[in-house]
Design an enzyme around this catalytic site. Structure first.
Site, PDB file in Angstrom:
ATOM      1  N   CYS A  42       0.818  -0.818  -0.009  1.00 27.02           N
ATOM      2  CA  CYS A  42       0.269   0.237  -0.329  1.00 27.02           C
ATOM      3  C   CYS A  42       0.345   1.653   0.063  1.00 27.02           C
ATOM      4  O   CYS A  42       1.926   1.255   0.566  1.00 27.02           O
ATOM      5  CB  CYS A  42      -1.049   0.231   1.136  1.00 27.02           C
ATOM      6  SG  CYS A  42      -2.512   1.553   1.036  1.00 27.02           S
ATOM      7  N   ASP A  44       0.640   3.702   1.831  1.00 27.80           N
ATOM      8  CA  ASP A  44       0.365   4.488   2.674  1.00 27.80           C
ATOM      9  C   ASP A  44       1.997   4.422   4.105  1.00 27.80           C
ATOM     10  O   ASP A  44       2.911   3.850   3.692  1.00 27.80           O
ATOM     11  CB  ASP A  44       0.165   3.410   3.570  1.00 27.80           C
ATOM     12  CG  ASP A  44      -0.529   4.821   5.373  1.00 27.80           C
ATOM     13  OD1 ASP A  44       0.450   3.970   5.992  1.00 27.80           O
ATOM     14  OD2 ASP A  44      -1.872   3.676   6.084  1.00 27.80           O
ATOM     15  N   ARG A  46       2.581   5.234   7.280  1.00 29.52           N
ATOM     16  CA  ARG A  46       3.728   3.973   7.546  1.00 29.52           C
ATOM     17  C   ARG A  46       4.116   3.143   7.549  1.00 29.52           C
ATOM     18  O   ARG A  46       4.145   1.910   8.492  1.00 29.52           O
ATOM     19  CB  ARG A  46       2.268   4.447   8.643  1.00 29.52           C
ATOM     20  CG  ARG A  46       1.331   5.331   9.126  1.00 29.52           C
ATOM     21  CD  ARG A  46       0.328   5.751   9.587  1.00 29.52           C
ATOM     22  NE  ARG A  46      -0.863   4.405   8.697  1.00 29.52           N
ATOM     23  CZ  ARG A  46      -2.387   4.804   9.335  1.00 29.52           C
ATOM     24  NH1 ARG A  46      -2.628   5.335   9.771  1.00 29.52           N
ATOM     25  NH2 ARG A  46      -3.174   4.316   8.285  1.00 29.52           N
ATOM     26  N   HIS A  98      -2.069  -3.369   4.652  1.00 30.17           N
ATOM     27  CA  HIS A  98      -2.198  -2.926   6.640  1.00 30.17           C
ATOM     28  C   HIS A  98      -3.573  -3.518   6.857  1.00 30.17           C
ATOM     29  O   HIS A  98      -4.240  -2.686   6.310  1.00 30.17           O
ATOM     30  CB  HIS A  98      -0.851  -2.308   6.395  1.00 30.17           C
ATOM     31  CG  HIS A  98      -1.432  -1.136   5.801  1.00 30.17           C
ATOM     32  ND1 HIS A  98      -2.088  -0.308   7.112  1.00 30.17           N
ATOM     33  CD2 HIS A  98      -1.851  -0.595   4.441  1.00 30.17           C
ATOM     34  CE1 HIS A  98      -2.669   0.692   5.721  1.00 30.17           C
ATOM     35  NE2 HIS A  98      -2.449   0.697   4.711  1.00 30.17           N
TER      36      HIS A  98
HETATM   37 CO    CO Z   1      -3.492   1.493   3.277  1.00 31.82          CO
END
Ligand code: CO
Length: 212
Positions: A42, A44, A46, A98
């Protein structure tokens, strides 16, 4: 949070430290890459791919998009896949999702009129929800429903990899790669394996390429 100038000055510090530790690091790295793993994760911020598995430059070929999807008409992902499999001959492909994924959460909500393009990208995850609606709806909390769909989405994407001509041809000719589905937990930094598909494992006939 770093300012934009700090990103650049941090880069200079990093490069000089790497060079001090290993003076041939960059010259060797510049010659070629030989990663054994393709990571599809992803976008993302994080879930930084190399950091969570402590990988060094040169070890992982990486593609990231919203909610780590492998879509049969996405030439971006398919180009990465083809290069990784046919040229780099990676031994493993990991789809890594995630928990608390914003893309998966959004797929469980109404379509956002400010994100008309993103809505279309998330449509595939809505379809996965519809396939497993009873199993997801029976979860007690919203967080659990999202987590269940995160897991199911990872599994779905690993199946999608096995449906591509790229992977099936490689299984036939290279006896690889192995396909893995992992999920990352933002709360503790740990990865868990959800599915592994090995070369030659059964694929439903409607997804199989006929031998030429
Ligand atoms: Co994501």
């Amino acid at each position: 949070m770093q300012s934009i100038d700090e990103f650049l000055s941090n880069n200079r510090s990093w490069a000089s430290k790497m060079n001090a530790d290993n003076p041939t690091f960059f010259s060797k790295m510049a010659e070629q890459q030989n990663p054994e793993l393709l990571w599809i994760g992803c976008s993302d911020s994080r879930v930084p791919a190399e950091i969570v598995v402590n990988a060094q430059p040169g070890e992982m070929f990486i593609h990231r998009n919203i909610a780590n999807q492998v879509i049969a008409t996405d030439f971006n992902c398919l180009s990465v896949l083809q290069y990784a499999v046919n040229v780099l001959r990676v031994k493993h492909i990991v789809v890594c999702g995630h928990y608390n994924c914003g893309g998966v959460k959004a797929a469980l909500a109404r379509q956002n009129p400010n994100l008309v393009i993103t809505n279309k990208w998330l449509m595939h995850i809505k379809n996965t929800y519809r396939l497993h609606q009873a199993e997801i709806d029976e979860q007690e909390t919203e967080t659990q429903r999202v987590s269940k769909l995160v897991d199911l989405n990872v599994i779905e994407q690993v199946h999608s990899l096995s449906h591509t001509s790229i992977v099936q041809e490689a299984w036939d000719k290279q006896h690889g790669p192995v396909l893995h589905g992992w999920v990352y937990n933002l709360d503790d930094g740990l990865l868990n394996s959800l599915i592994t598909i090995n070369p030659g494992d059964d694929i439903p006939p409607i997804y199989q390429y006929e031998p030429i």
